[in-house]
Write a protein that holds these residues in place. Sequence first.
Motif, short mmCIF file in Angstrom:
data_model
loop_
_atom_site.label_atom_id
_atom_site.label_comp_id
_atom_site.label_asym_id
_atom_site.label_seq_id
_atom_site.Cartn_x
_atom_site.Cartn_y
_atom_site.Cartn_z
N UNK A 150 -6.26 -0.70 -0.93
CA UNK A 150 -6.54 -1.91 -1.69
C UNK A 150 -6.65 -3.08 -0.71
N UNK A 151 -7.76 -3.80 -0.77
CA UNK A 151 -8.00 -4.89 0.19
C UNK A 151 -7.36 -6.17 -0.32
N UNK A 181 1.94 -11.61 -8.50
CA UNK A 181 1.79 -11.00 -9.82
C UNK A 181 0.48 -10.21 -9.96
N UNK A 182 -0.67 -10.81 -9.63
CA UNK A 182 -1.93 -10.09 -9.78
C UNK A 182 -2.02 -8.90 -8.81
N UNK A 183 -1.71 -9.06 -7.52
CA UNK A 183 -1.70 -7.88 -6.64
C UNK A 183 -0.79 -6.77 -7.15
N UNK A 184 0.36 -7.15 -7.71
CA UNK A 184 1.27 -6.14 -8.27
C UNK A 184 0.64 -5.43 -9.46
N UNK A 185 0.01 -6.19 -10.34
CA UNK A 185 -0.64 -5.60 -11.51
C UNK A 185 -1.76 -4.65 -11.09
N UNK A 186 -2.51 -5.04 -10.06
CA UNK A 186 -3.57 -4.17 -9.55
C UNK A 186 -2.98 -2.88 -8.99
N UNK A 187 -1.98 -3.00 -8.13
CA UNK A 187 -1.38 -1.81 -7.54
C UNK A 187 -0.84 -0.88 -8.63
N UNK A 188 -0.08 -1.42 -9.55
CA UNK A 188 0.55 -0.58 -10.57
C UNK A 188 -0.49 0.11 -11.46
N UNK A 189 -1.55 -0.61 -11.82
CA UNK A 189 -2.59 -0.02 -12.66
C UNK A 189 -3.33 1.09 -11.93
N UNK A 190 -3.64 0.86 -10.65
CA UNK A 190 -4.32 1.89 -9.87
C UNK A 190 -3.41 3.09 -9.66
N UNK A 200 -1.90 5.68 -1.64
CA UNK A 200 -2.47 4.37 -1.96
C UNK A 200 -1.89 3.34 -0.99
N UNK A 201 -2.73 2.86 -0.08
CA UNK A 201 -2.30 1.88 0.91
C UNK A 201 -2.81 0.50 0.58
N UNK A 202 -2.33 -0.49 1.32
CA UNK A 202 -2.70 -1.89 1.10
C UNK A 202 -2.94 -2.56 2.45
N UNK A 203 -4.01 -3.33 2.54
CA UNK A 203 -4.30 -4.15 3.74
C UNK A 203 -3.97 -5.60 3.41
N UNK A 204 -3.14 -6.21 4.24
CA UNK A 204 -2.71 -7.59 4.00
C UNK A 204 -2.92 -8.43 5.25
N UNK A 205 -2.83 -9.73 5.07
CA UNK A 205 -2.81 -10.66 6.20
C UNK A 205 -1.38 -10.87 6.67
N UNK A 232 2.04 3.26 0.05
CA UNK A 232 2.29 4.32 1.02
C UNK A 232 2.14 3.86 2.46
N UNK A 233 1.37 2.82 2.69
CA UNK A 233 1.33 2.19 4.00
C UNK A 233 0.83 0.76 3.84
N UNK A 234 1.13 -0.07 4.83
CA UNK A 234 0.61 -1.42 4.90
C UNK A 234 -0.18 -1.55 6.19
#
Length: 240
Positions: A150-151, A181-190, A200-205, A232-234
Motif C-alpha cells: 500500500x503506497x 484514520x483513513x490509512x488504517x481503514x484502508x489497511x483493515x479493509x484490504x 501486505x506491506x506499507x510504504x511510508x515517508x 507485514x513490513x514497512x
Amino acid sequence: MKHERLFSPLALRGVTFPNRIQRTSMVSGLATEDGQVTDALKARYAREAQGGAGSIVVEAAVILPSRSTFNLRISDDSAVEGLRSLVDAARAANPAPRLGLQIMHFLKLSRSGWRQKVEDFAGADLARIVEQHVAAALRARAAGFDFIELHMAHAYTLSSFLSKTNRRADEYGCKLDNRLRLPTEVYQAVRRAVGDEYPLGIRINGEDFTVGGTTLLQSTRVARALAKLGADYLSVSAGS
C-alpha cells in the motif's frame, strides 16, 4: 557465509521469500499512455528477477480511473490480464523472487497549478478511496502477485492524510490519531479482502521534506501504529 541473516529465507504469512533483499518500487514510464503493460515493461521485470532479490515490488499501479499518463493502472478488471503477463514474464526469467504490486491513489493536479488537498474530500469520497484500494488489491491477487504494498509515501493521497500538513477539521485530520484514520481503514479493509495468509506491506515517508510536514519523530509514531495494525513490513522512503 557472511551476512547469513540477510541471505536466509523469510516467511511472511503464507509466503516464503528466498532472502531478505527487496527491490523497492520505482516508476519506469514504460506502461502505455493509458497504463497498460508493454513488452518493454515485461522485459524490465524479467531482468530484475534475474538479479536475485528475494522480493520485487512492481511499480505503483493507479487505483482510480482519473488520467495518469504512462503509469500502470489497476482501476478496472481490464488491467488484470496484462499484469498477469508481467508476472509470468518475471517468473519465467527466475521463479525464486516473490513479486508484489504497489497500489496507489493520487491527488489530482491541473496544468493551471491547482492541486487537490486532503481537505477537498467529502466523507463519501473517503469511503470510495477505501473501496478502490480493496478492488485493486483483489485484482492484484487475481493477477498472480505474491503480496501487495500500500503506497502511503511521496505526497500521494494516503501520505498526505498521514502528513502533519493535513489540516482537515474532522476526525480525519490534524492530530495523529485522526491522520491515521483513513490509512488504517484502508489497511483493515484490504486485509479483510485478501485474508490472513497473504502478505501486505506499507510504504511510508520517514520525512516529508516540506515545511510543516512530517518529521522522523512523527513518522516513528506512524510506523509503530502501522506495525501494531499488523503490516507485514514497512518500506521507508522520504519526500515526494
